[in-house]
Design an enzyme around this catalytic site. Structure first.
Site: not given
Ligand code: DAU
Length: 345
Positions: A123-125, A147, A151
């Site tokens: 994810t880009d997060e 979260y 990741k």
């Protein structure tokens, strides 16, 4: 090729399973069927001759080792994950368990089985909030929620397998994905389904947080492209190129449904809410992938899908989801006292 897709009963996973079958691959779907895993998402391919489903968890070392060896799997695409930021704030342990430990278990089993390709869907997060510009794959990680931290941990483990063992891994970092079959805890399906029922749309903070929206069809095409063509040990950002503030997306949804903006309810913000995500996708574009679904068209057809598949989401919303919604939103909506700020027009 024989490809194991983990989390194939989830949102991105189910679209990916269907796509790979359409391209002639043999697909084994390993899914633990937790709250958001739903075999209904794959009803149309359940009896496909090149599709098999195995009910199980990526944390189960014995099971994954046996499956990878006995079924002679050529490649693994890991879509299995806990993915919802708000749930990670309520129950962080589940995220470390699946997104870090589970990824590690699967990765090690794949290495030992001599699997030829391992793609980690990320994810880009993991880059954290990006105030200006866009994140490249070389930027430092700055995850800010349980979260995204989980990741990021999974990503680092996966990358270490290239450095240490020369195990051929590739990673994708996707931006905010939307489309049919997305569990209605996420922003777009929650707002669409609430609006259909004339329920308030709980917009966090000032509603000006910005996300880069990516159609699930484009996301799966990007994953497949990187799986086939990505260089081992490399990361690839996969973004839609559609940066929008949440308030504008909420208004667009309401417009498509012919509902009033007065349904928008400003509520207490998400703790640690990242202001903006934005990814530089030159690397994956150089590999030959680009997004094809214009955001306005993607939203229109997504709203239409939820409008015409009420039984799919009503079943979900009347189950486990109810308790979650009360826990996450009950106090927010009550505290708001019905106040609706700045939504006119
Ligand atoms: O960027 C990729 C990520 O996008 C994925 O890795 C995550 O799995 C996925 O959940 C998504 O994360 P976000 O936190 O950005 O998505 P979410 O749909 O939860 O929220 C999108 C934006 O809408 C965010 O700024 C928070 C806001 N929001 C969300 C919900 C659920 C609201 O204002 N109200 C809400 O009720």
């Amino acid at each position: 090729m024989k490809i194991m897709v983990t989390g194939g009963a989830g949102f991105v996973g189910s679209h990916l399973v269907r796509r790979l079958l359409e391209r002639g691959e043999e697909v084994m779907n390993l899914d633990a069927l937790k709250y958001s895993g739903n075999l209904e998402n794959l009803q149309d391919v359940a009896n496909h001759p090149r599709y098999t489903f195995v009910h199980g968890d990526i944390c189960d070392a014995k099971l994954v080792a046996a499956l990878l060896r006995e079924r002679r799997i050529d490649g693994v695409i890991n879509c299995a994950a806990e993915t919802h930021v708000d749930r990670s704030i309520l129950d962080p342990g589940a995220f470390a368990q699946t997104d870090v430990i589970g990824t590690g278990v699967l990765l090690e089993a794949a290495r030992r089985a001599g699997v030829g390709r391992f793609l980690q869907v990320s994810t880009d997060e993991v880059y954290g909030s990006v105030e200006t510009g866009s994140s490249t794959e070389d930027d430092p990680l700055s995850p800010r929620s349980p979260y995204s931290a989980s990741k990021a941990g999974g990503d680092l483990l996966v990358l270490s397998y290239w450095t240490t063992y020369h195990f051929p891994v590739v990673l994708t970092r996707g931006s905010n994905t939307y489309g049919p079959n997305q569990y209605p805890e996420k922003f777009i399906p929650l707002f669409v389904t609430n609006a259909i029922d004339d329920q308030p749309l709980p917009l966090y903070g000032d509603g000006r947080n910005c996300r880069d929206w990516l159609s699930v069809y484009d996301h799966c095409a990007g994953i497949e492209h990187v799986f086939r063509h990505g260089a081992p040990g490399r990361l690839y950002n996969v973004g839609g190129g559609n940066e929008r503030e949440n308030i504008d997306v909420a208004r667009l949804i309401l417009q498509h449904l012919g509902k009033s903006n007065s349904l928008i309810r400003y509520v207490q913000d998400r703790p640690g809410h990242d202001r903006r995500y934005s990814v530089d996708c030159s690397r994956v574009r150089a590999l030959g992938w680009e997004p094809t679904v214009p955001f306005e068209e993607g939203i229109r057809s997504t709203v239409e899908w939820y409008r015409t598949h009420e039984s799919w989401w009503r079943t979900i919303k009347s189950g486990e989801f109810k308790a979650y919604y009360e826990q996450a939103y009950g106090h927010r909506l009550r505290e708001g006292g019905g106040e609706v700020k700045g939504v006119a027009g």
